[in-house]
Scaffold this active site. Structure first.
Site, PDB file in Angstrom:
ATOM      1  N   GLY A  94       2.406   2.069  10.863  1.00 51.03           N
ATOM      2  CA  GLY A  94       3.520   3.182  10.586  1.00 51.03           C
ATOM      3  C   GLY A  94       4.175   3.738  12.012  1.00 51.03           C
ATOM      4  O   GLY A  94       4.704   4.711  11.866  1.00 51.03           O
TER       5      GLY A  94
ATOM      6  N   GLU B 288      -6.587   4.624   7.958  1.00 47.85           N
ATOM      7  CA  GLU B 288      -6.505   5.882   7.536  1.00 47.85           C
ATOM      8  C   GLU B 288      -7.827   6.407   6.909  1.00 47.85           C
ATOM      9  O   GLU B 288      -8.086   7.589   7.065  1.00 47.85           O
ATOM     10  CB  GLU B 288      -5.392   6.201   6.737  1.00 47.85           C
ATOM     11  CG  GLU B 288      -3.934   6.104   7.400  1.00 47.85           C
ATOM     12  CD  GLU B 288      -2.798   5.226   6.832  1.00 47.85           C
ATOM     13  OE1 GLU B 288      -2.939   5.441   5.503  1.00 47.85           O
ATOM     14  OE2 GLU B 288      -1.850   4.894   7.396  1.00 47.85           O
TER      15      GLU B 288
ATOM     16  N   HIS C 142      -9.322   0.953   4.642  1.00 45.19           N
ATOM     17  CA  HIS C 142      -7.936   1.336   5.430  1.00 45.19           C
ATOM     18  C   HIS C 142      -8.438   2.019   6.729  1.00 45.19           C
ATOM     19  O   HIS C 142      -9.117   3.121   6.717  1.00 45.19           O
ATOM     20  CB  HIS C 142      -6.987   1.893   4.537  1.00 45.19           C
ATOM     21  CG  HIS C 142      -5.758   1.720   5.296  1.00 45.19           C
ATOM     22  ND1 HIS C 142      -5.247   2.664   6.041  1.00 45.19           N
ATOM     23  CD2 HIS C 142      -4.665   1.112   4.980  1.00 45.19           C
ATOM     24  CE1 HIS C 142      -3.917   2.516   6.570  1.00 45.19           C
ATOM     25  NE2 HIS C 142      -3.574   1.318   5.697  1.00 45.19           N
TER      26      HIS C 142
ATOM     27  N   ASN D 229       0.968  -1.071  -0.009  1.00 44.70           N
ATOM     28  CA  ASN D 229       0.136   0.120  -0.060  1.00 44.70           C
ATOM     29  C   ASN D 229       0.928   1.355   0.080  1.00 44.70           C
ATOM     30  O   ASN D 229       1.517   1.525   0.852  1.00 44.70           O
ATOM     31  CB  ASN D 229      -0.838  -0.018   1.257  1.00 44.70           C
ATOM     32  CG  ASN D 229      -1.345   1.233   1.438  1.00 44.70           C
ATOM     33  OD1 ASN D 229      -1.739   2.180   0.424  1.00 44.70           O
ATOM     34  ND2 ASN D 229      -2.155   1.468   2.677  1.00 44.70           N
TER      35      ASN D 229
ATOM     36  N   SER E 167       3.431  -2.424  10.341  1.00 45.55           N
ATOM     37  CA  SER E 167       4.735  -2.352  10.363  1.00 45.55           C
ATOM     38  C   SER E 167       5.523  -3.704  10.138  1.00 45.55           C
ATOM     39  O   SER E 167       6.441  -4.200  10.829  1.00 45.55           O
ATOM     40  CB  SER E 167       5.276  -1.862  11.905  1.00 45.55           C
ATOM     41  OG  SER E 167       4.934  -0.576  12.060  1.00 45.55           O
TER      42      SER E 167
ATOM     43  N   GLU F 160      -5.517  -4.984  10.580  1.00 48.91           N
ATOM     44  CA  GLU F 160      -4.275  -4.379  10.640  1.00 48.91           C
ATOM     45  C   GLU F 160      -4.722  -3.486  11.996  1.00 48.91           C
ATOM     46  O   GLU F 160      -5.446  -2.552  12.117  1.00 48.91           O
ATOM     47  CB  GLU F 160      -4.281  -2.980   9.791  1.00 48.91           C
ATOM     48  CG  GLU F 160      -4.122  -3.740   8.217  1.00 48.91           C
ATOM     49  CD  GLU F 160      -3.494  -2.576   7.427  1.00 48.91           C
ATOM     50  OE1 GLU F 160      -2.349  -2.974   6.868  1.00 48.91           O
ATOM     51  OE2 GLU F 160      -4.230  -1.810   6.985  1.00 48.91           O
TER      52      GLU F 160
ATOM     53  N   LYS G  81       0.222   4.197  -0.066  1.00 46.08           N
ATOM     54  CA  LYS G  81      -0.431   5.418   0.443  1.00 46.08           C
ATOM     55  C   LYS G  81      -0.144   6.674  -0.452  1.00 46.08           C
ATOM     56  O   LYS G  81      -0.165   6.500  -1.752  1.00 46.08           O
ATOM     57  CB  LYS G  81      -0.222   5.648   1.729  1.00 46.08           C
ATOM     58  CG  LYS G  81      -0.119   4.363   2.730  1.00 46.08           C
ATOM     59  CD  LYS G  81       0.066   4.573   4.123  1.00 46.08           C
ATOM     60  CE  LYS G  81       0.252   3.367   4.769  1.00 46.08           C
ATOM     61  NZ  LYS G  81       0.323   3.313   6.228  1.00 46.08           N
TER      62      LYS G  81
HETATM   63  C1  PEP Z   1      -0.687  -0.099   5.916  1.00 45.93           C
HETATM   64  O1  PEP Z   1      -0.682   1.225   5.500  1.00 45.93           O
HETATM   65  O2  PEP Z   1      -1.664  -0.756   5.472  1.00 45.93           O
HETATM   66  C2  PEP Z   1       0.453  -0.363   6.943  1.00 45.93           C
HETATM   67  C3  PEP Z   1       0.432  -1.635   7.532  1.00 45.93           C
HETATM   68  O3  PEP Z   1       1.445   0.324   7.140  1.00 45.93           O
HETATM   69  P1  PEP Z   1       2.803   0.033   7.653  1.00 45.93           P
HETATM   70  O4  PEP Z   1       3.447  -1.120   7.134  1.00 45.93           O
HETATM   71  O5  PEP Z   1       3.679   1.242   7.262  1.00 45.93           O
HETATM   72  O6  PEP Z   1       2.641   0.009   9.159  1.00 45.93           O
END
Ligand code: PEP
Length: 256
Positions: free
Chosen positions: A177, A101, A99, A13, A217, A171, A15
């Site tokens: 992040g 976000e 997601h 992803n 992460s 998630e 973003k």
């Molecule tokens: C994500 O955006 O779905 C995500 C898991 O980000 P990150 O791997 O940076 O934590």
């Protein structure tokens, strides 16, 4: 059905990152690095503006394309939105929906997630349905309540066949992040709970076939251990998908 029967799925992803030329460079490098990877589905999710260009680069490769969102109307007076037929036209096979976000900053709700999931499926696009608890939910012992709410809300009204065309991404919001990854045991606990929810709502057979990705992460250093868990079927990767080498390493760690 065990984990070995479900093809692992690794999605990057991106973003709000990468101009078209940056997307070209990243995709071109990734394509070479994962050219020999079989037995794993590899997906990249660029911004809308880079989709068609990335689609051209990955044509005839083992990489598939996802969008990061979709609107539920096909066309009309909805300024700023992008529809499922447009995403198909740009070369997408998948859409990331709900997601955290989008839930946090753009007012996405279970209802809008469900509407978008149904829209994607009706256009033969596979939704990656994101679910996950906030840190305060976990600390208050509400993880399962939140997950139940996101899973049942996001998949409401789906037939078994539609569910089987969908992917669930667990998630934990506190791990996105932040550099804080759920432990493999924490991820497995929630993945197995999600599979139980799907078993209760559908059947053991259907639940055993649905792929559930972990996101939060994920890095080359922790990917293999997370994916060794019996109900973890791959990863949704943010930060580490912005570098071809680290994303390729994560892809390779999914190959059994
Ligand atoms: C994500 O955006 O779905 C995500 C898991 O980000 P990150 O791997 O940076 O934590």
């Amino acid at each position: 059905m065990g984990r070995t029967m479900r093809t692992p799925i690794i999605a990057g992803n991106w973003k709000l990152n990468n101009t078209i030329s940056e997307a070209v460079a990243l995709t071109t490098a990734l394509k070479d690095l994962v050219a020999d990877c079989a037995g794993v589905e590899i997906i990249v999710a660029p911004t809308f503006t880079a989709l068609a260009t990335v689609s051209d680069i990955i044509r005839d490769s083992n990489i598939r394309l996802a969008a990061q969102d979709v609107y539920w109307e096909d066309s009309g007076a909805f300024t700023g939105e992008v529809s499922a037929p447009m995403l198909k036209d740009a070369g997408c096979d998948y859409i990331i929906i709900g997601h955290s976000e989008r839930r946090q900053y753009f007012g996405e709700t279970n209802e809008s997630v469900n509407q978008k999931v149904k829209t994607a499926l009706s256009h033969d696009l596979k939704p990656i349905i994101c679910v996950g608890e906030q840190l305060e939910d976990r600390e208050a012992g509400r993880t399962e309540t939140v997950i139940e709410n996101h899973v049942s809300g996001g998949t409401a009204g789906l037939s078994s066949a539609q569910l089987l065309s969908s992917i669930i991404a667990y998630e934990p919001v506190w791990a996105i992040g932040t550099g804080k990854t759920a432990t493999p045991a924490q991820a497995q606990e929630v993945h197995s709970y999600i599979r139980k929810l799907l078993k209760d709502a559908y059947s053991a057979d259907v639940a055993s076939q649905v792929r559930i990705q972990y996101g939060g992460s994920v890095k080359p250093e922790n990917a293999a251990e997370l994916m060794s868990q019996p109900d973890v079927d791959g990863a949704l990767v943010g930060g580490a998908s912005l570098q071809a080498e680290s994303f390729a390493e994560i892809v390779k760690s999914a190959i059994l």
